[in-house]
Design an enzyme around this catalytic site. Structure first.
Site, PDB file in Angstrom:
ATOM      1  N   ASP A 137      16.854 -36.901 -51.534  1.00  8.47           N
ATOM      2  CA  ASP A 137      17.361 -35.566 -50.812  1.00  8.47           C
ATOM      3  C   ASP A 137      18.509 -35.945 -50.102  1.00  8.47           C
ATOM      4  O   ASP A 137      18.725 -36.313 -48.821  1.00  8.47           O
ATOM      5  CB  ASP A 137      16.465 -35.417 -49.752  1.00  8.47           C
ATOM      6  CG  ASP A 137      16.889 -34.025 -48.930  1.00  8.47           C
ATOM      7  OD1 ASP A 137      17.840 -33.563 -49.331  1.00  8.47           O
ATOM      8  OD2 ASP A 137      16.117 -33.939 -47.979  1.00  8.47           O
ATOM      9  N   HIS A 154      12.994 -27.745 -49.444  1.00 18.86           N
ATOM     10  CA  HIS A 154      11.997 -28.846 -49.145  1.00 18.86           C
ATOM     11  C   HIS A 154      10.991 -28.722 -50.462  1.00 18.86           C
ATOM     12  O   HIS A 154      10.456 -29.915 -50.650  1.00 18.86           O
ATOM     13  CB  HIS A 154      11.986 -28.753 -47.849  1.00 18.86           C
ATOM     14  CG  HIS A 154      12.950 -29.076 -47.097  1.00 18.86           C
ATOM     15  ND1 HIS A 154      13.359 -28.486 -45.914  1.00 18.86           N
ATOM     16  CD2 HIS A 154      13.927 -30.138 -47.237  1.00 18.86           C
ATOM     17  CE1 HIS A 154      14.572 -29.095 -45.369  1.00 18.86           C
ATOM     18  NE2 HIS A 154      14.980 -29.961 -46.266  1.00 18.86           N
TER      19      HIS A 154
HETATM   20  N1  SPD Z   1      25.491 -28.589 -50.443  1.00 22.17           N
HETATM   21  C1  SPD Z   1      24.171 -28.807 -49.934  1.00 22.17           C
HETATM   22  C2  SPD Z   1      23.301 -30.069 -50.481  1.00 22.17           C
HETATM   23  C3  SPD Z   1      22.440 -30.430 -49.528  1.00 22.17           C
HETATM   24  C4  SPD Z   1      21.409 -31.282 -50.131  1.00 22.17           C
HETATM   25  N2  SPD Z   1      20.459 -31.914 -49.099  1.00 22.17           N
HETATM   26  C5  SPD Z   1      20.148 -31.373 -47.871  1.00 22.17           C
HETATM   27  C6  SPD Z   1      19.135 -31.792 -47.082  1.00 22.17           C
HETATM   28  C7  SPD Z   1      18.173 -31.062 -46.531  1.00 22.17           C
HETATM   29  N3  SPD Z   1      17.005 -31.758 -46.309  1.00 22.17           N
END
Ligand code: SPD
Length: 277
Positions: free
Chosen positions: A158, A65
């Site tokens: 994200d 994050h």
């Molecule tokens: N393989 C995991 C990829 C996840 C990416 N996004 C995750 C969200 C967390 N906020």
């Protein structure tokens, strides 16, 4: 039963899994878009799982994050309006609003259940949702971006992995829409998976972003619970240079610093090779 162990296994590809011992399942449901599970792991605390893939855990969430938010946010000299596409758990938004320049931070998440479950079971990740600058839109992020031209200083993606509802977030038409939704000096960044097992995806995203933005960069971070641990982010910028960042405006971080920011752009030769046209 005495001595019985419970394990969660994520099939990362047909040859690779990651396994975490779990104490119990806290929550499980099928939303309109995906299977959503919250489990208590022994090593990493609570863990959010979507369609069998680890999204975040209480103990290592800060790496992903902070790095998805602060690298592009520091690249912009004064980000005021920020859009997060996906990220329904709230971790990226929490980091975005640490920047005092932010006046408005919109979260466009397709699955409202992710937001609600995160508020209930991951209060420290979802803490930003109560900030008055944050606006949550439960909507298709692609549509939201297309309908808001010239509006944002920074756009962050994200997403989940590039399957199901997230596929369109890894496409050139989407990056073109992101470019239009950014102001004239806007900055964009997206999570782009592992250089060890997602080479074609990284290559494709990098070339697409490069064909849309004047400057494109890949940077890396280390996320223990993601496939292979080595994670990539792709950043497109209309004007500001991410390599010119010398000081961190936000100090309340556990992974991000100005030094880590610069170091994240230093790529091992095998990753540089992926970016050659
Ligand atoms: N393989 C995991 C990829 C996840 C990416 N996004 C995750 C969200 C967390 N906020």
């Amino acid at each position: 039963m005495a001595g019985m162990e419970l394990w969660f296994t994520e099939l990362q590809n047909e040859n690779l899994t990651i396994g975490l011992r779990i104490r119990h399942t806290i929550h499980s449901e099928k939303t309109e878009y995906q299977h959503l599970d919250v489990v208590e792991t022994v090593q990493y605390g609570r863990m959010l799982v979507l369609d069998g893939c680890i999204m975040t855990t209480d103990k290592d969430e800060f790496v992903y994050h902070e790095m998805l938010a602060h690298v592009p946010m520091h690249t912009h000299p004064e980000p005021k309006r920020v859009l997060v596409v996906g990220g329904g758990d709230g971790g990226v938004i929490r980091e975005v609003i640490k920047h005092p320049s932010v006046e408005k931070a919109v979260l466009a998440e397709i699955d409202g259940r992710v937001v609600e479950v995160s508020k209930q079971y991951f209060p420290q990740i979802a803490s930003g949702f109560s900030d008055p600058r944050v606006e949550v839109q439960i909507t298709d992020g692609i549509k939201y971006v297309e309908e808001h031209p010239n509006e944002f200083d920074v756009i962050l993606v994200d997403s989940t992995d590039p399957v199901g509802p997230a596929v369109g977030l890894f496409s050139k038409p989407f990056y073109e829409a992101v470019h239009r939704a950014l102001k004239e000096d806007g900055v964009f960044a997206a999570q782009t998976e592992s250089p060890f097992i997602n080479q074609d995806l990284i290559r494709g995203v990098y070339q697409s972003v490069r064909s849309v933005f004047p400057q494109t960069h890949l940077y890396l971070a280390y996320v223990p619970t993601y496939p292979t641990g080595m994670w990539s982010f792709t950043l497109g910028t209309k004007r500001h240079d991410p390599l010119a960042v010398t000081t961190a405006r936000v100090r309340d971080t556990k992974y991000y610093s100005a030094e880590v920011h610069r170091a994240a752009f230093v790529l091992p030769p095998f990753v540089q090779e992926l970016l050659r046209p």
